[in-house]
Design a protein around this motif. Structure first.
Motif, PDB file in Angstrom:
ATOM      1  N   ARG A 133      -0.227  -7.123  -7.406  1.00  0.00           N
ATOM      2  CA  ARG A 133       0.573  -8.303  -7.084  1.00  0.00           C
ATOM      3  C   ARG A 133       2.013  -8.197  -7.570  1.00  0.00           C
ATOM      4  N   ASP A 134       2.240  -7.576  -8.715  1.00  0.00           N
ATOM      5  CA  ASP A 134       3.601  -7.504  -9.258  1.00  0.00           C
ATOM      6  C   ASP A 134       4.312  -6.204  -8.909  1.00  0.00           C
ATOM      7  N   GLY A 135       3.782  -5.499  -7.913  1.00  0.00           N
ATOM      8  CA  GLY A 135       4.425  -4.278  -7.448  1.00  0.00           C
ATOM      9  C   GLY A 135       4.685  -4.343  -5.959  1.00  0.00           C
ATOM     10  N   PRO A 136       5.130  -3.248  -5.359  1.00  0.00           N
ATOM     11  CA  PRO A 136       5.411  -3.227  -3.921  1.00  0.00           C
ATOM     12  C   PRO A 136       4.166  -3.545  -3.093  1.00  0.00           C
ATOM     13  N   THR A 161     -10.441   5.486   6.556  1.00  0.00           N
ATOM     14  CA  THR A 161      -9.779   5.276   5.272  1.00  0.00           C
ATOM     15  C   THR A 161      -9.000   3.971   5.272  1.00  0.00           C
ATOM     16  N   VAL A 162      -8.721   3.472   4.078  1.00  0.00           N
ATOM     17  CA  VAL A 162      -7.835   2.319   3.880  1.00  0.00           C
ATOM     18  C   VAL A 162      -6.597   2.818   3.149  1.00  0.00           C
ATOM     19  N   ILE A 163      -5.435   2.594   3.743  1.00  0.00           N
ATOM     20  CA  ILE A 163      -4.169   2.953   3.107  1.00  0.00           C
ATOM     21  C   ILE A 163      -3.498   1.667   2.637  1.00  0.00           C
ATOM     22  N   LEU A 164      -3.383   1.485   1.342  1.00  0.00           N
ATOM     23  CA  LEU A 164      -2.752   0.272   0.827  1.00  0.00           C
ATOM     24  C   LEU A 164      -1.271   0.276   1.192  1.00  0.00           C
ATOM     25  N   PRO A 165      -0.710  -0.879   1.598  1.00  0.00           N
ATOM     26  CA  PRO A 165       0.694  -0.930   2.041  1.00  0.00           C
ATOM     27  C   PRO A 165       1.658  -1.066   0.860  1.00  0.00           C
ATOM     28  N   ILE A 166       1.691  -0.039   0.024  1.00  0.00           N
ATOM     29  CA  ILE A 166       2.437  -0.137  -1.232  1.00  0.00           C
ATOM     30  C   ILE A 166       3.638   0.804  -1.294  1.00  0.00           C
ATOM     31  N   LYS A 167       3.812   1.653  -0.290  1.00  0.00           N
ATOM     32  CA  LYS A 167       4.930   2.600  -0.314  1.00  0.00           C
ATOM     33  C   LYS A 167       5.993   2.196   0.694  1.00  0.00           C
ATOM     34  N   ARG A 168       7.253   2.362   0.313  1.00  0.00           N
ATOM     35  CA  ARG A 168       8.319   2.218   1.308  1.00  0.00           C
ATOM     36  C   ARG A 168       8.090   3.244   2.416  1.00  0.00           C
ATOM     37  N   TRP A 169       8.369   2.839   3.650  1.00  0.00           N
ATOM     38  CA  TRP A 169       8.050   3.681   4.800  1.00  0.00           C
ATOM     39  C   TRP A 169       8.717   5.044   4.714  1.00  0.00           C
TER      40      TRP A 169
END
Length: 297
Positions: A44-47, A5-13
């Motif tokens: 681009r305009d988000g986390p 799987t690919v987990i996008l790095p968009i969430k705070r840890w």
């Protein structure tokens, strides 16, 4: 056949990021990758967090799951500094890292450092220098090199990777120059299919294109004296006319036909609600736990 799987790095840890990586391990995925960008497309305009620190945290939060980039590129990376980070990451993870690597594109990464975007030929030229130098930096204690685009002056990388002789490279390429690099330096090859077919092609045409790509990889291997049959062949989904996450049955059909083509690992995107990567979570988790078993994998 493997499923990753690919987990996008968009969430705070501490706001769901850690839990996604741990859940990927619980579901039995072979590898969890993340994209190595400074920002990406509609996100681009988000986390958007850095790939190497994210993978370092994921390494500490898991124990069995392989981890990797899909993909790192020369757009904002230099082989010398990247090698040091990779050796450290491989050590922290106890040898669970795969480096997905590609030539890069013309998106935001290509201009973020203030440079003029490189032409496709310039990207290929840099990639052709980047990969062999990175290979040396990860396998030799001391490296000096003077090239057209990159240099290294008595660079030390001691003690080297946990994985020997170095961590594996998964080289993303569909053109002949990139495929030659995969043959020469890769333990795996990565495709997203034929981008020309994404919007107007059919699943059948896309599958035929993958057959053709693997055929060309095989021919280039023969020319270089390498049998590429043992090489892992990774299909990153989401960029072809297929919709393998629409249903469990759709995934089984997709995986079966691509396994017959020679693909050995399928990568699906971790669901992101209200985006292009939206997927029914129940279907996604059933695919993770039962999908390959349905194929006898």
């Amino acid at each position: 056949m493997r499923l990753s799987t690919v987990i996008l790095p968009i969430k705070r840890w501490h706001e769901g990021g850690r839990e996604d990586w741990q859940r990927a391990e619980e579901l039995g995925f072979h590898t969890a990758y993340t994209y190595d960008h400074l920002s990406w497309r509609t996100f681009r305009d988000g986390p958007w967090f850095g790939a190497v620190p994210t993978l370092t945290a994921a390494a500490a939060a898991t124990s069995r799951l392989r981890l990797g980039t899909l993909v790192t590129s020369p757009n904002f990376r230099h082989p010398v500094t990247l090698a040091k980070e990779l050796i450290t990451l491989d050590d922290v993870s106890n040898g669970r890292i795969t480096l997905g690597i590609g030539a890069g594109g013309s998106g935001f990464d290509a201009t973020a450092l203030g440079q003029t975007p490189w032409t496709p030929r310039e990207r290929a030229d840099r990639f052709g220098e980047f990969v062999p130098l990175l290979d040396r930096l990860l396998t030799q204690d001391v490296v000096s090199y003077q090239g057209v685009h990159y240099s290294a002056d008595e660079v030390r990388n001691i003690p080297g990777c946990m994985q020997r002789p170095r961590l594996p490279f998964a080289v993303a390429a569909t053109g002949p120059r990139g495929m030659r690099l995969a043959v020469m330096h890769g333990q795996a090859w990565v495709t997203t299919g034929d981008p020309a077919l994404y919007e107007t092609g059919t699943p059948q045409e896309s599958l035929a294109a993958v057959y053709g790509q693997i055929g060309r990889l095989t021919e280039l291997g023969h020319a270089a004296g390498r049998d590429v049959r043992p090489m892992e062949k990774i299909m990153l989904t989401g960029f072809t006319p297929d919709r393998p996450l629409e249903s469990f049955e759709a995934f089984v059909d997709f995986a079966g036909s691509h396994a017959e083509a020679g693909i050995t690992e399928i990568v699906i995107h971790w669901p992101v609600p209200d985006t292009y990567f939206h997927a029914d979570r129940k279907i996604f988790e059933r695919i993770a736990t039962e999908g390959l078993a349905q194929l006898g994998g």
